[in-house]
Design a protein around this motif. Structure first.
Motif, PDB file in Angstrom:
ATOM      1  N   PRO A 394       0.836  -1.210   0.000  1.00 62.04           N
ATOM      2  CA  PRO A 394       0.000   0.000   0.000  1.00 62.04           C
ATOM      3  C   PRO A 394       0.867   1.255   0.000  1.00 62.04           C
ATOM      4  CG  PRO A 394      -0.842  -1.591   1.573  1.00 62.04           C
ATOM      5  CD  PRO A 394       0.462  -2.142   1.065  1.00 62.04           C
ATOM      6  N   PHE A 395       0.463   2.249  -0.785  1.00 65.44           N
ATOM      7  CA  PHE A 395       1.295   3.449  -0.949  1.00 65.44           C
ATOM      8  C   PHE A 395       1.586   4.104   0.395  1.00 65.44           C
ATOM      9  CE2 PHE A 395       1.921   8.013  -1.634  1.00 65.44           C
ATOM     10  CZ  PHE A 395       3.003   7.963  -2.489  1.00 65.44           C
ATOM     11  N   ASN A 396       0.581   4.144   1.283  1.00 63.32           N
ATOM     12  CA  ASN A 396       0.800   4.857   2.549  1.00 63.32           C
ATOM     13  C   ASN A 396       1.738   4.123   3.499  1.00 63.32           C
ATOM     14  OD1 ASN A 396      -0.968   2.884   3.305  1.00 63.32           O
ATOM     15  ND2 ASN A 396      -2.699   4.273   3.729  1.00 63.32           N
ATOM     16  N   GLN A 397       2.224   2.939   3.078  1.00 63.90           N
ATOM     17  CA  GLN A 397       3.242   2.263   3.899  1.00 63.90           C
ATOM     18  C   GLN A 397       4.637   2.396   3.293  1.00 63.90           C
ATOM     19  OE1 GLN A 397       2.088  -1.785   4.767  1.00 63.90           O
ATOM     20  NE2 GLN A 397      -0.001  -1.129   5.266  1.00 63.90           N
ATOM     21  N   LEU A 398       4.728   3.076   2.147  1.00 69.31           N
ATOM     22  CA  LEU A 398       6.038   3.236   1.487  1.00 69.31           C
ATOM     23  C   LEU A 398       6.689   4.540   1.924  1.00 69.31           C
ATOM     24  CD1 LEU A 398       5.055   2.392  -2.208  1.00 69.31           C
ATOM     25  CD2 LEU A 398       6.343   0.928  -0.636  1.00 69.31           C
ATOM     26  N   VAL A 400       8.464   6.674  -0.291  1.00 61.01           N
ATOM     27  CA  VAL A 400       8.937   7.082  -1.619  1.00 61.01           C
ATOM     28  C   VAL A 400       8.731   8.578  -1.772  1.00 61.01           C
ATOM     29  CG1 VAL A 400       8.518   4.891  -2.765  1.00 61.01           C
ATOM     30  CG2 VAL A 400       6.684   6.571  -2.592  1.00 61.01           C
ATOM     31  N   GLY A 401       9.309   9.136  -2.814  1.00 57.43           N
ATOM     32  CA  GLY A 401       9.170  10.569  -3.052  1.00 57.43           C
ATOM     33  C   GLY A 401       9.655  11.348  -1.838  1.00 57.43           C
ATOM     34  N   THR A 402       8.889  12.346  -1.457  1.00 60.53           N
ATOM     35  CA  THR A 402       9.288  13.119  -0.274  1.00 60.53           C
ATOM     36  C   THR A 402       8.502  12.639   0.949  1.00 60.53           C
ATOM     37  OG1 THR A 402       7.613  14.769  -0.826  1.00 60.53           O
ATOM     38  CG2 THR A 402       9.855  15.189  -1.601  1.00 60.53           C
ATOM     39  N   GLN A 403       7.796  11.513   0.764  1.00 63.72           N
ATOM     40  CA  GLN A 403       6.959  10.994   1.856  1.00 63.72           C
ATOM     41  C   GLN A 403       7.823  10.455   2.999  1.00 63.72           C
ATOM     42  OE1 GLN A 403       2.937   8.855   1.238  1.00 63.72           O
ATOM     43  NE2 GLN A 403       4.505   7.301   1.084  1.00 63.72           N
ATOM     44  N   ARG A 404       7.463  10.773   4.203  1.00 63.79           N
ATOM     45  CA  ARG A 404       8.182  10.273   5.382  1.00 63.79           C
ATOM     46  C   ARG A 404       7.187   9.618   6.318  1.00 63.79           C
ATOM     47  NH1 ARG A 404      11.554  10.701   2.574  1.00 63.79           N
ATOM     48  NH2 ARG A 404      13.297  12.097   2.432  1.00 63.79           N
ATOM     49  N   SER A 405       7.675   8.692   7.141  1.00 61.26           N
ATOM     50  CA  SER A 405       6.772   8.104   8.125  1.00 61.26           C
ATOM     51  C   SER A 405       6.455   9.150   9.189  1.00 61.26           C
ATOM     52  CB  SER A 405       7.434   6.897   8.787  1.00 61.26           C
ATOM     53  OG  SER A 405       8.520   7.341   9.572  1.00 61.26           O
ATOM     54  N   ALA A 406       5.333   8.972   9.881  1.00 65.37           N
ATOM     55  CA  ALA A 406       4.909   9.940  10.905  1.00 65.37           C
ATOM     56  C   ALA A 406       6.026  10.116  11.938  1.00 65.37           C
ATOM     57  CB  ALA A 406       3.641   9.453  11.569  1.00 65.37           C
ATOM     58  N   LYS A 407       6.723   9.006  12.255  1.00 67.80           N
ATOM     59  CA  LYS A 407       7.781   9.051  13.280  1.00 67.80           C
ATOM     60  C   LYS A 407       8.928   9.970  12.822  1.00 67.80           C
ATOM     61  CE  LYS A 407      10.367   5.599  15.596  1.00 67.80           C
ATOM     62  NZ  LYS A 407      10.808   4.272  15.310  1.00 67.80           N
ATOM     63  N   GLU A 408       9.317   9.786  11.511  1.00 64.58           N
ATOM     64  CA  GLU A 408      10.436  10.589  10.979  1.00 64.58           C
ATOM     65  C   GLU A 408      10.120  12.069  10.930  1.00 64.58           C
ATOM     66  OE1 GLU A 408      13.056   8.576   7.618  1.00 64.58           O
ATOM     67  OE2 GLU A 408      10.909   8.307   7.363  1.00 64.58           O
ATOM     68  N   SER A 409       8.854  12.389  10.549  1.00 71.73           N
ATOM     69  CA  SER A 409       8.546  13.812  10.363  1.00 71.73           C
ATOM     70  C   SER A 409       8.265  14.519  11.690  1.00 71.73           C
ATOM     71  CB  SER A 409       7.387  14.015   9.388  1.00 71.73           C
ATOM     72  OG  SER A 409       6.503  12.951   9.433  1.00 71.73           O
ATOM     73  N   SER A 410       8.113  13.745  12.800  1.00 75.89           N
ATOM     74  CA  SER A 410       7.827  14.438  14.080  1.00 75.89           C
ATOM     75  C   SER A 410       9.134  14.916  14.705  1.00 75.89           C
ATOM     76  CB  SER A 410       7.103  13.512  15.040  1.00 75.89           C
ATOM     77  OG  SER A 410       7.934  12.411  15.341  1.00 75.89           O
TER      78      SER A 410
END
Ligand SMILES: Cc1cc2nc3c(=O)[nH]c(=O)nc-3n(C[C@H](O)[C@H](O)[C@H](O)COP(=O)(O)OP(=O)(O)OC[C@H]3O[C@@H](n4cnc5c(N)ncnc54)[C@H](O)[C@@H]3O)c2cc1C
Length: 410
Positions: A394-398, A400-410
């Motif tokens: 699922p895309f929301n588990q990847l 990719v791009g500039t997407q970061r996990s919630a943990k990383e972006s906090s």
């Protein structure tokens, strides 16, 4: 029938279109690339006259504003038009990419509403695929469109959008279901570029021009009939558009008067007294041969495509060949100019310099050379395919791009 059409095209062009500089013209006019960058209003006025004369959308169906003619007429017109500087650059993307995609994937209402005005140049279109974190891998895109009643609300950023600064509409890819794997859960929409929440910022490049833009969507409300094709099946429409893009870019006929074309460089060599140099002559001859082969291959692929025979990976061959031809022409130009390549003393030399700086863009736009080589390797030469390890997640588990996990972006 085709002979009559050709004759009509010939006399209309002779009376109405600016002619390309011929090899007999004086050297001053050889590389004036600025001549084709006429204003948008002037381009629209010319496109409307060209359309009214029956020379736009030649093979498109009549009910959507086309001429309903055959491949043969299109080929005849293209051959006649090669000698002219048609000021129609603003419409190349719309008619070459979103237009054929709407024809193939759009609904009846969209075809009737948008295609005739697109052909006549009354409405200009752009293509909004690339994002800061999604270029070669477009399916990693993060712009989102969230359903709200019978419409969608679009948010996100696009980049490298050619012509967005003067476009009226764009074909935009956005994620509509992030819980699906990355190639699924994407939809293609028509976005009104004048809608509230659309911000276009031009990006200036090394040539001094601003051919493309970054585009921001902040809570842009899409029209109820904005969806092209099916919701969450936008990748199918994207494949149609990318296929048309490769063909449109790869088979674009190089103007004989373009600064890096054989005719122009040969003329420049004459003017600079370099045409007698054995090395320069050899390079020019090789450029001529390459230019002819790319032109003929392009013609073959264009004819096939117009006859409904899709070129498949041959679209990548012509796209790559065109980009490599540009690169080779820069070497020839450097040999012709010698030290002058770095110090312009005239308009024709300056036009060559600007073109040299612009050439690398051709190896990136519409899919980079590396991506075309991947396609050729996998689909024509039977080499091992990219394993695509993220295809089924699922895309929301990847990440990719500039997407970061919630943990990383906090
Ligand atoms: C002149 C111009 C006009 C453009 N117009 C538009 C437009 O109108 N609309 C639009 O949406 N986009 C447009 N683009 C954007 C263009 O489609 C992207 O720049 C292109 O797809 C590459 O993406 P990227 O820049 O993100 O580079 P990246 O994808 O980040 O690639 C960086 C480098 O890595 C290489 N690479 C990436 N993946 C692979 C791989 N799997 N195998 C081997 N090498 C790889 C690439 O070849 C490249 O050298 C335009 C670009 C240019 C130059």
């Amino acid at each position: 029938m085709t002979d009559d059409f050709r004759e009509r095209a010939r006399s209309w062009l002779a009376a109405n279109a600016p002619r390309r500089s011929s090899s007999e013209d004086d050297a001053e006019s050889a590389g004036s690339a600025e001549r084709v960058r006429t204003g948008i209003a002037e381009q629209q006025e010319f496109q409307a006259r060209l359309y009214d004369a029956g020379f736009v959308g030649i093979t498109w169906p009549k009910e959507y504003g086309g001429q309903g003619l055959t491949n043969a007429e299109q080929i005849a017109f293209s051959a006649e038009a090669r000698e002219y500087e048609l000021p129609v650059g603003a419409f190349v993307i719309g008619i070459g990419m979103p237009g054929p995609t709407i024809l193939e994937c759009g609904n009846e209402q969209q075809k009737k509403r948008y295609l005739p005005k697109m052909l006549r140049g009354e409405e200009i279109w752009c293509q909004l695929f690339s994002e800061p974190g999604a270029g070669s891998d477009v399916a990693s895109l993060q712009a989102s469109a969230v359903r709200d009643g019978d419409t969608w609300v679009l948010n996100g950023q696009k980049v490298w959008t050619s012509g967005a600064q003067y476009s009226d509409f764009g074909a935009v890819l956005a994620r509509t279901d992030p819980a699906q794997p990355k190639h699924k859960g994407i939809s293609m929409f028509i976005v009104d570029m004048h809608a509230p929440g659309v911000t276009v910022r031009p990006l200036r490049v090394a040539t001094g021009h601003a051919p493309f833009n970054e585009v921001f969507f902040d809570n842009v409300r899409l029209a109820p009939d904005a969806l092209i094709g099916e919701e969450n099946r936008g990748w199918d429409a994207a494949v149609v558009m990318l296929r048309n893009e490769r063909i449109a870019i790869g088979t674009m006929t190089q103007p004989r008067s373009s600064p890096l074309a054989y005719d122009s460089l040969r003329k420049l060599a004459d003017r600079l007294g370099r045409a007698g140099d054995q090395g320069v002559r050899r390079e020019l001859a090789s450029l001529y041969a390459r230019e002819q082969s790319v032109h003929l291959l392009g013609q073959l692929i264009r004819e096939d495509a117009m006859a409904g025979r899709f070129p498949g990976p041959r679209g990548s061959v012509i796209k790559l060949a065109g980009a490599e031809l540009g690169r080779y022409a820069t070497q020839v130009a450097a040999d012709v100019l010698g030290p002058q390549v770095a110090a312009a003393d005239s308009d024709d030399v300056r036009a060559v310099q600007i073109s040299i700086v612009a050439v690398p863009g051709g190896a990136i736009a519409g899919g980079t050379n590396e991506i075309q080589r991947n396609i050729i390797g996998e689909r024509m030469l039977g080499l091992a395919k990219d394993p695509g390890v993220d295809r089924n997640t699922p895309f929301n588990q990847l990440r990719v791009g500039t997407q970061r996990s919630a943990k990383e972006s906090s």
